[in-house]
Write an enzyme that holds these catalytic residues in place. Structure first.
Site, PDB file in Angstrom:
ATOM      1  CG  ASP A 104      -2.534  -1.113   1.408  1.00 19.96           C
ATOM      2  OD1 ASP A 104      -2.568  -1.666   0.320  1.00 19.96           O
ATOM      3  OD2 ASP A 104      -2.889  -1.217   1.810  1.00 19.96           O
ATOM      4  CD  GLU A 189      -6.337 -10.990   0.681  1.00 22.28           C
ATOM      5  OE1 GLU A 189      -6.212 -10.882  -0.392  1.00 22.28           O
ATOM      6  OE2 GLU A 189      -6.192 -10.594   1.332  1.00 22.28           O
ATOM      7  CB  THR A 345      -3.579 -13.823  -4.274  1.00 21.80           C
ATOM      8  OG1 THR A 345      -2.905 -12.923  -4.347  1.00 21.80           O
ATOM      9  CG2 THR A 345      -4.474 -13.798  -2.847  1.00 21.80           C
ATOM     10  CD  GLU A 383      -5.075  -9.667  -6.908  1.00 19.10           C
ATOM     11  OE1 GLU A 383      -5.543  -9.308  -5.649  1.00 19.10           O
ATOM     12  OE2 GLU A 383      -6.213  -9.953  -7.893  1.00 19.10           O
ATOM     13  CG  LEU A 386       4.206 -10.717  -1.993  1.00 16.33           C
ATOM     14  CD1 LEU A 386       5.659 -11.674  -1.431  1.00 16.33           C
ATOM     15  CD2 LEU A 386       3.951  -9.636  -1.068  1.00 16.33           C
TER      16      LEU A 386
END
Length: 498
Positions: A104, A189, A345, A383, A386
């Site tokens: 973030d 999430e 993820t 996805e 990292l």
């Protein structure tokens, strides 16, 4: 430019989306730098052949001025730019704060008028045993409590999605917006904020249960009394964020987590999360039904301590997943009721990426979660967790996208619905990085040229159907029974460096 593809190989095509920068529309609700974005997206479209983009649509920006005072202007401009370039949009309904999680770089809190309620009643936030509040997302405990200028949390989310639909009607009708990903927790999430870096958590700590606000406490006490055990309490022996499981009474071998009281708590805690997802995805289903759009929900990849008998980090996050109890298939079952897609993820990770003490097993975790979703008859997208620029990560992503490789005669047995690359930045365009990224897209597309007609690769979007049945506690218990995973090849047949 003549487009070149083999119709059978095209059925192996996995579309690639790129996640836009977090602050593309800034906290002041301004789309600040359209020129740079347009240049970057043109390159991604023309040179790499990407299919679309994913973008966070922040509640904290859109409804910042006051209840039901929505301002979609900047997002409309952004979406029109994306559409003009011939790219599709995956829109995330981001009901969480940006800031405080991995990666973030900007801070976008939830709306101030909602936080004002929290100043008077801090129990609207998830709370750990010590009483520390997590202000990223409202607790499940207030989902149906009318504390917000007369509205409940779920009503606020529902009204927001309705307003999105009204304001983006032309883009929805035109088939530009293809996915609505409904944010259901921190980082968007479906989970509890069990591992907040803002409170000092570091990898691979067990995390903490986040159900000690007064609303969830009351809910638990009522549930325990109803089960004939009014004496049962929320866990007191589950340790702190950075403990190891064996250091706690709850997660150690034969610890509280396997006792009757522990099992009751874990069932309650994980079921609250699934029904929370069910209710909000249910609202989204009612709003978007009849439109040619997909609904999706994101599940977090808690790969650390996966190889510990307690799966402590998964348990604190709300995934009641053990060797003999399935924590993910019940989520897939819930999504199947609403014709939703499960977005997962950590697709790029390998078991060897982390130290042995992390007991991390991302490869097995991905295999388990994808298998369970497929067994429930739903699609899976995913996805990377990292930033990833290298062949090793790309090859792992390609393996997970088609676990048994490409089928030269048509549709492969297993294929992910789509892949979203995290995330657009200048680094992607550095020369060697961009060359490899272009190869990743090409291999995802099964060595076929970009295809703008999703029906050609078996992804025609049909009008969203209304929910087919009501989720029950029995559904969850049934889906939680242990079942095996599909077999994965040892490596992809479509390497970027092959």
């Amino acid at each position: 430019m003549a487009v070149n593809y083999n119709e059978k190989l095209l059925l192996n095509y996995v579309p690639v989306y790129v996640m836009l920068p977090l602050g593309v529309v800034n906290v002041e609700n301004v789309f600040a730098d359209p020129e740079t974005l347009e240049t970057q997206l043109k390159r991604l479209k023309e040179e790499a052949g990407i299919d679309g983009v994913m973008v966070d649509v922040w509640w904290g920006i859109i409804e910042s001025k006051g209840p039901k005072q929505y301002d979609w202007t900047a997002y409309k401009t952004l979406f029109q730019l994306i559409a003009s370039l011939g790219l599709k949009i995956q829109a995330i309904m981001s009901f969480h704060q940006c800031g405080g999680n991995v990666g973030d770089v900007v801070t976008i809190p939830i709306p101030k008028w909602v936080r004002d309620v929290g100043d008077i009643d801090p129990d609207i936030y998830y709370t750990n045993r010590k009483g520390t509040r997590d202000i990223e997302y409202l607790t499940i405990g207030v989902d149906n409590v009318p504390l917000f200028a007369g509205r409940t949390a779920v009503e606020m989310y529902s009204d927001y999605m309705s307003s999105f639909k009204e304001n983006m009607a032309d883009l929805l009708e035109a088939g530009v917006i293809v996915d609505i990903e409904v944010g259901l927790g921190p980082a968007g999430e479906l989970r509890y904020p069990s591992y907040p870096q803002s409170q000092g958590w570091v990898f691979p700590g067990i995390g903490e249960f986040q159900c000690y606000d007064k609303y969830l406490k009351k809910d638990f006490k009522e549930a325990a009394a109803k089960a004939g055990h009014p004496e049962w309490e929320l866990p007191e022996d589950a340790g702190e964020y950075n403990d190891k499981p064996e250091e706690t009474g709850f997660f150690k071998r034969n610890g509280t987590y396997v006792s009757e009281e522990g099992k009751f708590f874990l069932t309650w805690y994980s079921n609250k999360l699934i029904f929370h997802g069910d209710q909000i995805i249910g609202e989204a289903n009612k709003i978007f039904a009849g439109l040619k759009v997909n609904l999706a929900a994101k599940v977090s990849g808690i790969h650390w301590l996966y190889n510990h008998h307690s799966h402590a980090a998964e348990l604190t996050a709300g995934y009641y997943n053990l060797f003999k109890r399935d924590g993910y298939r019940p989520i897939a079952r819930m999504l199947s009721k609403h014709y939703g897609i499960l977005n997962f993820t950590c697709l790029e990770m390998r078991d060897t990426d982390n130290t042995a003490e992390a007991l991390s097993a991302p490869q097995e975790l991905v295999q388990e979660v994808l298998s369970k979703a497929w067994k429930e008859g739903i699609e899976v997208a995913g996805e990377n967790a990292l930033e990833t620029y290298g062949a090793k990560g790309y090859n792992q992503i390609l393996l997970n996208a088609r676990p048994n490789g490409v089928n030269p005669n048509g549709k492969p047995k297993l294929r992910m619905y789509g892949f979203t690359y995290l995330r657009l930045s200048d680094t992607v365009f550095q020369e060697s990085n961009f060359e490899l990224f272009k190869k990743l897209v090409r291999k995802m597309h099964a060595d076929q040229d970009y295809c703008g007609d999703a029906a050609k690769y078996g992804h025609e979007i049909v009008p969203l159907k209304t929910a087919n049945s009501q989720l029950t506690v029995e559904d969850i218990a049934d889906a939680a029974q242990a079942s095996g995973a599909f077999k994965w090849d040892s490596e992809t047949d479509m390497k970027v460096d092959g």
